[in-house]
Design a protein around this motif. Structure first.
Motif, mmCIF file in Angstrom:
data_model
loop_
_atom_site.group_PDB
_atom_site.id
_atom_site.type_symbol
_atom_site.label_atom_id
_atom_site.label_comp_id
_atom_site.label_asym_id
_atom_site.label_seq_id
_atom_site.Cartn_x
_atom_site.Cartn_y
_atom_site.Cartn_z
ATOM 1 N N ILE A 597 -92.616 100.408 -79.826
ATOM 2 C CA ILE A 597 -92.882 101.724 -80.399
ATOM 3 C C ILE A 597 -91.736 102.677 -80.074
ATOM 4 O O ILE A 597 -91.322 103.479 -80.914
ATOM 5 C CB ILE A 597 -94.226 102.269 -79.873
ATOM 6 C CG1 ILE A 597 -95.386 101.375 -80.349
ATOM 7 C CG2 ILE A 597 -94.456 103.703 -80.346
ATOM 8 C CD1 ILE A 597 -96.723 101.704 -79.733
ATOM 9 N N LEU A 598 -91.223 102.586 -78.865
ATOM 10 C CA LEU A 598 -90.075 103.386 -78.450
ATOM 11 C C LEU A 598 -88.870 102.475 -78.260
ATOM 12 O O LEU A 598 -88.971 101.434 -77.621
ATOM 13 C CB LEU A 598 -90.386 104.115 -77.137
ATOM 14 C CG LEU A 598 -91.616 105.031 -77.140
ATOM 15 C CD1 LEU A 598 -91.856 105.598 -75.754
ATOM 16 C CD2 LEU A 598 -91.450 106.152 -78.161
ATOM 17 N N SER A 599 -87.733 102.861 -78.822
ATOM 18 C CA SER A 599 -86.534 102.019 -78.711
ATOM 19 C C SER A 599 -85.289 102.876 -78.904
ATOM 20 O O SER A 599 -85.378 104.067 -79.239
ATOM 21 C CB SER A 599 -86.551 100.901 -79.765
ATOM 22 O OG SER A 599 -86.297 101.430 -81.064
ATOM 23 N N GLY A 600 -84.137 102.248 -78.722
ATOM 24 C CA GLY A 600 -82.863 102.930 -78.960
ATOM 25 C C GLY A 600 -82.496 103.016 -80.417
ATOM 26 O O GLY A 600 -81.443 103.576 -80.771
ATOM 27 N N GLY A 601 -83.333 102.445 -81.292
ATOM 28 C CA GLY A 601 -83.140 102.610 -82.730
ATOM 29 C C GLY A 601 -81.896 101.965 -83.311
ATOM 30 O O GLY A 601 -81.350 102.457 -84.299
ATOM 31 N N PHE A 602 -81.396 100.877 -82.715
ATOM 32 C CA PHE A 602 -80.229 100.153 -83.233
ATOM 33 C C PHE A 602 -78.974 101.028 -83.256
ATOM 34 O O PHE A 602 -78.081 100.819 -84.091
ATOM 35 C CB PHE A 602 -80.491 99.608 -84.645
ATOM 36 C CG PHE A 602 -81.604 98.606 -84.750
ATOM 37 C CD1 PHE A 602 -81.382 97.261 -84.543
ATOM 38 C CD2 PHE A 602 -82.896 99.021 -85.052
ATOM 39 C CE1 PHE A 602 -82.413 96.340 -84.634
ATOM 40 C CE2 PHE A 602 -83.937 98.114 -85.150
ATOM 41 C CZ PHE A 602 -83.701 96.758 -84.944
ATOM 42 N N ALA A 603 -78.896 102.005 -82.357
ATOM 43 C CA ALA A 603 -77.780 102.963 -82.413
ATOM 44 C C ALA A 603 -76.422 102.271 -82.319
ATOM 45 O O ALA A 603 -75.518 102.529 -83.137
ATOM 46 C CB ALA A 603 -77.924 103.992 -81.291
ATOM 47 N N GLU A 604 -76.237 101.385 -81.333
ATOM 48 C CA GLU A 604 -74.935 100.718 -81.180
ATOM 49 C C GLU A 604 -74.668 99.763 -82.338
ATOM 50 O O GLU A 604 -73.531 99.652 -82.818
ATOM 51 C CB GLU A 604 -74.897 99.962 -79.855
ATOM 52 C CG GLU A 604 -74.865 100.872 -78.636
ATOM 53 C CD GLU A 604 -74.597 100.102 -77.351
ATOM 54 O OE1 GLU A 604 -74.234 98.907 -77.439
ATOM 55 O OE2 GLU A 604 -74.751 100.698 -76.276
ATOM 56 N N GLU A 605 -75.711 99.073 -82.784
ATOM 57 C CA GLU A 605 -75.546 98.114 -83.889
ATOM 58 C C GLU A 605 -75.129 98.829 -85.175
ATOM 59 O O GLU A 605 -74.324 98.307 -85.966
ATOM 60 C CB GLU A 605 -76.844 97.339 -84.110
ATOM 61 C CG GLU A 605 -77.183 96.328 -83.026
ATOM 62 C CD GLU A 605 -77.722 96.969 -81.751
ATOM 63 O OE1 GLU A 605 -77.769 96.278 -80.721
ATOM 64 O OE2 GLU A 605 -78.096 98.174 -81.785
ATOM 65 N N LEU A 606 -75.676 100.025 -85.417
ATOM 66 C CA LEU A 606 -75.331 100.764 -86.629
ATOM 67 C C LEU A 606 -73.943 101.389 -86.539
ATOM 68 O O LEU A 606 -73.250 101.536 -87.555
ATOM 69 C CB LEU A 606 -76.386 101.836 -86.897
ATOM 70 C CG LEU A 606 -77.802 101.300 -87.201
ATOM 71 C CD1 LEU A 606 -78.781 102.449 -87.435
ATOM 72 C CD2 LEU A 606 -77.799 100.358 -88.406
ATOM 73 N N GLU A 607 -73.515 101.753 -85.327
ATOM 74 C CA GLU A 607 -72.159 102.280 -85.160
ATOM 75 C C GLU A 607 -71.105 101.248 -85.540
ATOM 76 O O GLU A 607 -70.027 101.600 -86.033
ATOM 77 C CB GLU A 607 -71.949 102.722 -83.711
ATOM 78 C CG GLU A 607 -72.652 104.026 -83.351
ATOM 79 C CD GLU A 607 -72.467 104.396 -81.891
ATOM 80 O OE1 GLU A 607 -71.690 103.679 -81.199
ATOM 81 O OE2 GLU A 607 -73.090 105.365 -81.426
ATOM 82 N N LEU A 608 -71.409 99.983 -85.317
ATOM 83 C CA LEU A 608 -70.451 98.924 -85.654
ATOM 84 C C LEU A 608 -70.146 98.876 -87.141
ATOM 85 O O LEU A 608 -69.051 98.442 -87.556
ATOM 86 C CB LEU A 608 -70.991 97.559 -85.191
ATOM 87 C CG LEU A 608 -71.091 97.333 -83.683
ATOM 88 C CD1 LEU A 608 -71.746 95.984 -83.384
ATOM 89 C CD2 LEU A 608 -69.692 97.388 -83.043
#
Length: 612
Positions: A597-608
């Motif tokens: 339910i709570l996560s980092g939201g793929f932030a690093e993966e999307l920055e790539l």
């Protein structure tokens, strides 16, 4: 090899319905006897139902299943019967098939591989049996063999793979059964329905009969057993890489006995239907079973005139049409425990009106087009149709909050808030109507909306059951076009002419779903790779870059939007009403895909994505 008659018996069971489950098994045995069947195979866990969940972990539940087996055995004179049930040995529970020959229990075959993917969590309840192991199990004062067993009947040597056993490639039990030179393998199953899955099964079991050089008989459970999974009731016999016989799937009957002569020649082979037909037949059966097993009086639907609610309205009407066609009007009504005496020359349409109540809940942002779409469809189906506006309720809530915070709400500053209050204001009154009728409220969310949270919690998600939450919007839109023509539903002509829209913003803002999100065809491609195939954002970009032909910056933006909205809206998916599993995957965290339910939201993966 002796020429014998064997049969599969599919049954529509319900957890904790001990008497009903046993009665259906006994009726199937009686019918098989009347057809001079010598070996009759029931599905996996037929005595209890597959969907018993944590009841399997109790001590008393497997014990009662054994007691039901004891009641069943005396009815198996002059026939061999294989029937599934759980067996507890100390602190472990095994998924077994009991083999009864001429009213004498011969043994229990135990399942060797557990289904642990998708909708299945069998390791939570069952322990896999070890290959080649056999023990003595005490039953009614006698030692009965239990484990990896085979049996003989009039010169025919036969064994079992239980459901998942057959899907394990080179380690499946079938190879050891081949080495033991069996002539026939039964596969009693509880294999969930998914569109297109029967073709996959056909390929596997035709291949199995060829590589194992034997007859292969598959028998599946039937119906919406416990709420979410639907079973198609397939009974299939293959030999030499070809289908010998196959029944018609997704029956409305309590049970179905389908028999074969054990001969390598084509017998009665029902056709495999396209996905569009499978969708409507499975949904209709799922709704029928949910309605009668919940002992509700019908359905209530907030009919917006859009694609999703229109699809559900047609599915309810098809439930009535198909149920009457297969069972007859009297038996269909009897199974629903309804008091119904037709007063017209169109009892089907009249019964739809008895079972389906709809309401169009308009606002100043609603169009005449969606009103006409809803009204026309309801009238064409025979559904009860109400219409009212909710502007007073929306204004009341808005005025109260404006007074509390000391300012006016505006579309420029408060867009989402002003949209959501309209959707939520519709919920109390439609629930009220459902309560008055002791009916099930149908929620209209689809899978694509569930992916990205394009739905209002406690608004359009309100409901007792969400029939299409496991189906993507792209499929829904195509299916509606198909249904208008192939199901003879002319009332769909209005909705098929409209562009999907939530109609929550003022009309001059020309709101559409795809403008708010992205093209539904793109959502489908991203979700298949992200959810079904569990790919990373970068993988998805590389795979879709050539396939979709979009500009790279546009595709990257779509992928970012999908993953950000997906991560942000897991809490919504946790709260969706129970839904049917209808497709190859779904996003229901209770049945298929779990996500924090709570996560980092793929932030690093999307920055790539910005680095390529």
């Amino acid at each position: 090899m002796a020429a014998i008659k064997l049969a599969g018996a599919t049954v529509n069971q319900t957890p904790l319905d001990w008497k009903g489950n046993l009665d259906r098994i006994l009726q199937a045995i009686q019918e098989a006897k009347s057809e001079r069947v010598e070996i009759l195979c029931f599905p996996e866990l037929a005595i209890t139902g597959y969907g018993s969940e944590d009841l399997f972990l109790s001590y008393w539940y497997p014990q009662k299943a054994l007691a039901q087996l004891g009641k069943l055995i005396p009815f198996c004179k002059d026939i061999t019967v294989a029937v599934g049930l759980p067996v507890r040995i100390q602190d472990k529970v095994y998924n077994t098939v009991a083999v009864i020959e001429n009213a004498e229990l011969k043994g229990f075959v135990a399942k060797q591989f557990m289904a642990i993917d998708g909708v299945h969590y069998e390791f939570r309840w069952f322990t896999p049996w070890e290959a080649n192991q056999v023990i003595d199990f005490e039953f009614e004062g006698k030692n009965i063999p239990l484990g990896d067993l085979t049996f003989h009947h009039r010169g025919i040597h036969y064994g079992f793979e239980i459901c998942e056993d057959a899907w394990r490639g080179k380690v499946r039990p079938g190879y050891r059964l081949r080495d033991r030179k069996v002539d026939l393998i039964f596969n009693p199953s509880a294999s969930h329905f998914a569109m297109g899955k029967t073709a996959e099964r056909k390929e596997l079991f035709e291949y199995s009969s060829e590589i194992f050089n034997c007859y292969y008989c598959y028998v599946n459970l039937l119906g919406n057993e416990a709420g979410r999974m639907i079973f198609d009731g397939e009974i299939l016999l293959t030999k030499s890489g070809k289908t010998v016989g196959r029944n018609q799937l997704l029956s409305f009957r309590d049970f179905q006995v389908f028999h074969f002569e054990l001969e390598d020649k084509a017998q009665n082979i029902a056709p495999i239907h396209p996905k569009e037909w499978e969708f409507v037949q499975a949904s209709a059966l799922g709704l029928f079973d949910y309605l009668r097993k919940s002992k509700s009086n019908g359905f209530v639907l907030s009919l917006s005139g859009g694609a999703d609610s229109s699809t559900i309205a047609v599915l309810v009407a098809e439930m009535v049409r198909r149920g009457i066609k297969e069972l007859g009007l009297n038996e269909f009504v009897k199974k629903l425990e309804l008091s119904f005496s037709p007063k017209s020359d169109n009892p089907e349409k009249e019964l739809v009106g008895r079972l389906l109540t709809t309401a169009y809940q308009g606002t100043k942002n609603s169009s005449i087009d969606t009103f006409q779409s809803a009204k026309s469809l309801a009238e064409s189906l025979g559904a009860k149709f109400y219409s009212w506006t909710i502007d007073d309720e929306v204004n009341s809530y808005t005025t109260k909050i404006e007074t509390a915070i000391g300012r006016k709400l505006t579309w420029e500053q408060d867009d989402i808030t002003l949209q959501n209050i309209q959707a939520r204001a519709r919920s109390p009154i439609i629930w009220m109507l459902a309560n008055l009728k002791n009916a099930l409220l149908l929620s209209t969310s689809n899978r694509s909306e569930g992916d990205v949270g394009y739905t209002t919690m406690d608004g359009d998600t309100s409901g007792s059951i969400s029939p299409i939450a496991a189906v993507d919007k792209h499929f829904i839109l195509q299916w509606l076009q198909w249904a208008e023509k192939n199901l003879d539903r002319p009332g769909l002509s209005y909705v098929n002419s409209l562009t999907p829209t939530a109609e929550l913003r003022p009309l001059e803002r020309t709101q559409t779903d795809e403008k708010d999100l992205m093209p539904y065809a793109v959502i489908v491609e991203i979700e298949r790779l992200a959810i079904r195939d569990k790919r990373s954002p970068m993988d998805i970009f590389l795979l879709l870059n050539d396939e979709l032909g979009l500009e790279q910056t546009v595709l990257k933006d779509y992928i970012k939007k999908f993953f950000r909205l997906w991560s942000r809206n897991q809490w919504k998916r946790e709260r969706l009403a129970p839904s049917f599993h209808l497709d190859e995957f779904n996003v229901d965290p209770k049945t298929w895909y779990r996500f924090p339910i709570l996560s980092g939201g793929f932030a690093e993966e999307l920055e790539l994505l910005d680095q390529i």
